[in-house]
Design an enzyme around this catalytic site. Structure first.
Site, short mmCIF file in Angstrom:
data_model
loop_
_atom_site.label_atom_id
_atom_site.label_comp_id
_atom_site.label_asym_id
_atom_site.label_seq_id
_atom_site.Cartn_x
_atom_site.Cartn_y
_atom_site.Cartn_z
N CYS A 1 0.84 -1.19 0.00
CA CYS A 1 0.00 0.00 0.00
C CYS A 1 0.89 1.25 0.00
O CYS A 1 1.98 1.24 0.56
CB CYS A 1 -0.93 0.09 1.19
N ARG B 1 3.30 -0.04 -5.17
CA ARG B 1 3.19 -0.63 -3.83
C ARG B 1 1.86 -1.34 -3.61
O ARG B 1 1.65 -1.96 -2.57
CB ARG B 1 3.34 0.47 -2.78
N TRP C 1 -3.26 -2.47 -1.30
CA TRP C 1 -3.05 -3.90 -1.56
C TRP C 1 -3.80 -4.60 -0.46
O TRP C 1 -3.41 -4.52 0.71
CB TRP C 1 -1.55 -4.23 -1.52
N ASN D 1 -1.38 1.84 6.33
CA ASN D 1 -0.63 0.68 5.84
C ASN D 1 -0.30 -0.19 7.03
O ASN D 1 0.03 0.33 8.10
CB ASN D 1 0.71 1.11 5.21
N GLY D 2 -0.32 -1.50 6.84
CA GLY D 2 0.02 -2.40 7.94
C GLY D 2 -1.18 -3.25 8.31
O GLY D 2 -2.18 -3.30 7.59
N GLU E 1 15.01 -18.33 -10.21
CA GLU E 1 14.67 -16.94 -10.51
C GLU E 1 13.87 -16.86 -11.82
O GLU E 1 12.89 -16.11 -11.92
CB GLU E 1 15.96 -16.10 -10.56
N LYS F 1 9.99 -15.48 -12.20
CA LYS F 1 9.62 -14.39 -13.12
C LYS F 1 8.45 -14.83 -14.02
O LYS F 1 7.49 -14.10 -14.19
CB LYS F 1 10.79 -13.99 -14.02
N GLU G 1 5.14 -15.31 -11.89
CA GLU G 1 4.48 -14.11 -11.36
C GLU G 1 3.94 -13.21 -12.47
O GLU G 1 2.99 -12.47 -12.25
CB GLU G 1 5.39 -13.33 -10.41
N HIS H 1 14.21 -37.49 -9.49
CA HIS H 1 13.67 -37.96 -8.21
C HIS H 1 12.22 -37.51 -8.02
O HIS H 1 11.72 -37.55 -6.91
CB HIS H 1 14.54 -37.44 -7.05
N LYS I 1 4.97 -4.25 -4.94
CA LYS I 1 6.42 -4.16 -4.98
C LYS I 1 7.07 -4.36 -3.61
O LYS I 1 8.05 -5.08 -3.49
CB LYS I 1 6.82 -2.81 -5.58
C1 F6R Z 1 9.99 -10.98 -7.62
C2 F6R Z 1 9.97 -9.96 -6.59
C3 F6R Z 1 9.78 -10.37 -5.16
C4 F6R Z 1 10.80 -9.60 -4.29
C5 F6R Z 1 10.59 -9.91 -2.80
C6 F6R Z 1 11.62 -9.24 -1.92
O1 F6R Z 1 10.17 -10.44 -8.87
O2 F6R Z 1 10.10 -8.82 -6.88
O3 F6R Z 1 9.92 -11.73 -5.00
O4 F6R Z 1 12.07 -9.97 -4.68
O5 F6R Z 1 9.31 -9.49 -2.42
O6 F6R Z 1 11.59 -7.87 -2.05
P1 F6R Z 1 12.78 -6.94 -1.56
O7 F6R Z 1 13.96 -7.25 -2.42
O8 F6R Z 1 12.29 -5.55 -1.72
O9 F6R Z 1 13.06 -7.31 -0.13
#
Ligand code: F6R
Length: 607
Positions: free
Chosen positions: A2, A27, A73, A99-100, A481, A485, A488, A504, A602
């Protein structure tokens, strides 16, 4: 999660609030709203959807120089108009954005109901507005009403409160970031520093437990118990990098292609090529601390956890001391043993990830020293650690992390080299590594000149029910990774496995035409990875192979994508890039919102 933006000054508040929200939208983007005060009347507009949807329903002008805004969010209560912030008390005297998470909100809600106050939304946030309104009736000042309400809350909050008939904002922080920006005759409040840079560079980061009373040209801070707190002004540095989209079609695209420059920014001035070592001044680690450290532990979530895993392997390779990467949410709850002599690294792009923050606090409580590997300057983790390395990616706006990943890996590589050189890494080996690390940005650019048959890979991925990603060693983590990507962004179930583990269990998933992404750079594990490739092909799978340019294994892939050759320990910096592009292009082909994937945000500032 948020975003919060608040304004009190001499300009019309609405355009400033909406622009603040636009810059905070990454956010959270379920729903969004604003409230503006004018002549004792508070006008609220809110809608489900993004900031553009809010703009579409706003009247051309809303008079007023004081207001609050929020982009949500959802945590408590569905994504509905009524659950959208700002929330107001029944008597309309208190409006707030939050927020929270308020953990005891059910109990508080029952208490309000017993007093005849029925909350109209399902949120935990509305309860706070109703409680403050009740406290206002007996408290001597609005500040006291807020303080006594906060003392009854359990949980986390970043709060920005607008009170009818009071020319002020009251803000509070506990576990959810909030920053005050002081302009000339105007004051701004934001949950992130970067929207403030458009207005002022003089900011104050609220600390947990702080409550701030904000006027047009001044503010004061007290603790929840009423003790006065001396604000510490920080001057925001000019953010490196362009936060605006410019000509790029999406932030993710822009950020993928920014990686060479971002990488240069991370490496520059931090390596000593002659001595073949890293020079991370901000870590403040002296030689003896590096020599004596018994082990290293790294923490992170999501992409940052994968960067930490790569860091772990590099530290063991170069430093020859044990290193372990932990998922922060697990670490914080597992009562992990802390050795105060060990080195702890908290890896985070935003520096606001709640699970990583809790893990850092736990380590510090037990006497451990934690170093931040963080992108956002002045973020909570950076300040909590007080030492570490900024990865200098520049602003990352796309929800899916790309350039922060490669810079985290680069920063951890430099750290591993520094640690390695105090131990077993020879000068020649260190020099070779540093020289190749310095080449990495250029090699990325070379790859961008010809990214290979990404479109053909997307043809295979688009119709898939699931995708398996395989690699070994460093590439096993790159596989994770890549899977994250694609999952998500394109909403395709993806599984990443170390190639040796495939037989396995995961091999059972394969059927004729299943896409399998194999990451096989030219390292000591390549031959073994190729065995797994043959095993999946024997089951009719279609292989998307990421390999070193010029390598004869190219003929083994149904789609083969070549990346430039680099030192085997640095391959993640290059092999991840086609995976980012594949995820981006697949999501686009499937009509997904690339920069705002569903259900995500984010910064994950809640547990
Ligand atoms: C994936 C992604 C999330 C962040 C995770 C940690 O693309 O962006 O998995 O990597 O939420 O976020 P930070 O790095 O801000 O602690």
């Amino acid at each position: 999660m948020c975003g919060i933006f608040g304004y009190l000054g001499h300009q019309q508040a609405l355009p400033i609030l909406v622009e603040g929200l636009r810059r905070l939208e990454y956010r959270g983007y379920d729903s969004t709203g604003v409230a503006v005060e004018h002549d004792g009347r508070i006008e609220t507009h809110k809608t489900v959807g993004k900031v553009a949807d809010l703009k579409a329903i706003l009247p051309p002008t809303v008079e007023g120089t004081l207001g609050i805004a929020h982009t949500r969010w959802a945590t408590h209560g569905g994504v509905t108009q009524v659950n959208t912030h700002p929330h107001a008390s029944e008597n309309d005297r208190v409006h707030l954005v939050h927020n929270g998470i308020i953990e005891n909100f059910q109990q508080l809600r029952k208490g309000l109901a017993a007093r005849g106050i029925a909350c109209i939304s399902e949120t935990d946030s509305e309860v706070i507005a109703q409680m403050i309104a009740l406290e206002l009736e007996k408290a001597a000042t609005p500040l006291e009403a807020v303080q006594s309400t906060l003392r009854r809350l359990r949980g986390t909050w970043g709060l920005c409160i607008l009170l009818k008939d009071h020319d002020m904002l009251i803000c509070a922080r506990n576990g959810s970031p909030l920053i005050i920006g002081q302009g000339d005759g105007e004051t701004f409040v934001s949950s992130d520093p970067h929207p403030l840079t458009a207005h002022t560079q003089r900011v104050v980061y609220l600390e947990d437990g702080d409550v701030a009373v904000i006027h047009r040209d001044s503010f004061s801070i007290t603790s929840m118990k009423g003790h006065s707190v001396e604000p510490s002004i920080t001057v925001l540095e000019d953010a490196w990098g362009e936060a605006e989209l410019g000509d790029a079609p999406h932030y993710m695209y822009k950020e993928i292609y920014e990686q060479p420059d971002a990488l240069r920014q991370c490496i520059s001035g931090r390596v000593d090529r002659d001595m073949g070592t890293g020079r991370l001044g901000g870590m403040g680690l002296d030689h003896s601390a590096l020599v004596q450290a018994p082990h290293v532990r790294l923490l992170g979530c999501g992409t940052a956890a994968y960067a930490a895993e790569i860091g772990q392997m590099l530290i063991e390779k170069m430093g020859r001391i044990p290193a372990v990467a932990h998922i922060s949410s697990e670490f914080r709850n597992n009562d992990t043993v802390i050795n105060p002599k060990a080195i702890y690294l908290a890896v985070s792009q935003s520096g606001e990830t709640a699970d990583t923050i809790s893990a850092v606090k736990e380590i510090k409580l037990k006497g451990g020293q934690v170093f931040g590997v963080v992108n956002v300057v002045g973020s909570t983790i950076a300040r909590l650690c007080g030492q570490g390395v900024y990865i200098h990616s520049g602003p990352e706006q796309s929800v899916a992390s790309t350039k922060a990943f490669t810079n985290m890996v680069a920063a951890l590589t430099i750290f591993a080299t520094q640690l390695g050189r105090t131990r077993h890494l020879s000068k020649d080996d260190g020099r070779e590594l540093i020289a190749q690390l310095q080449q990495a940005p250029h090699l990325m650019e070379t790859y961008f000149e010809d990214v290979g048959p990404i479109a053909e890979a997307v043809d295979l991925l688009c119709g898939a029910n699931s995708v398996l990603f395989l690699g070994r060693g460093l590439s096993a983590t790159v596989a994770k990774e890549g899977a994250l990507k694609l999952m998500e962004l394109a909403y395709i179930p993806c599984l990443a496995y170390p190639a040796g583990e495939m037989k396995h269990g995961p091999i059972a998933l394969l059927e004729e035409g299943s896409p399998v992404v194999v990451i096989a750079p030219n390292d000591h594990l390549k031959e073994k990875t190729m065995s797994a490739l043959h095993e999946v092909k024997a089951r009719g799978a279609k292989v998307i192979l990421i390999h070193e340019k010029g390598d004869a294994i190219a003929s083994e892939g149904d789609v083969s994508i070549a990346v430039p050759a680099i030192h085997p320990w640095l391959t993640p910096l290059l092999t991840v890039v086609p995976l980012q592009l594949m995820a981006y292009e697949t999501a686009l082909r499937l009509g997904r919102d690339v920069d705002r994937p569903r259900n995500l945000a984010k910064s994950v500032t809640v547990e």
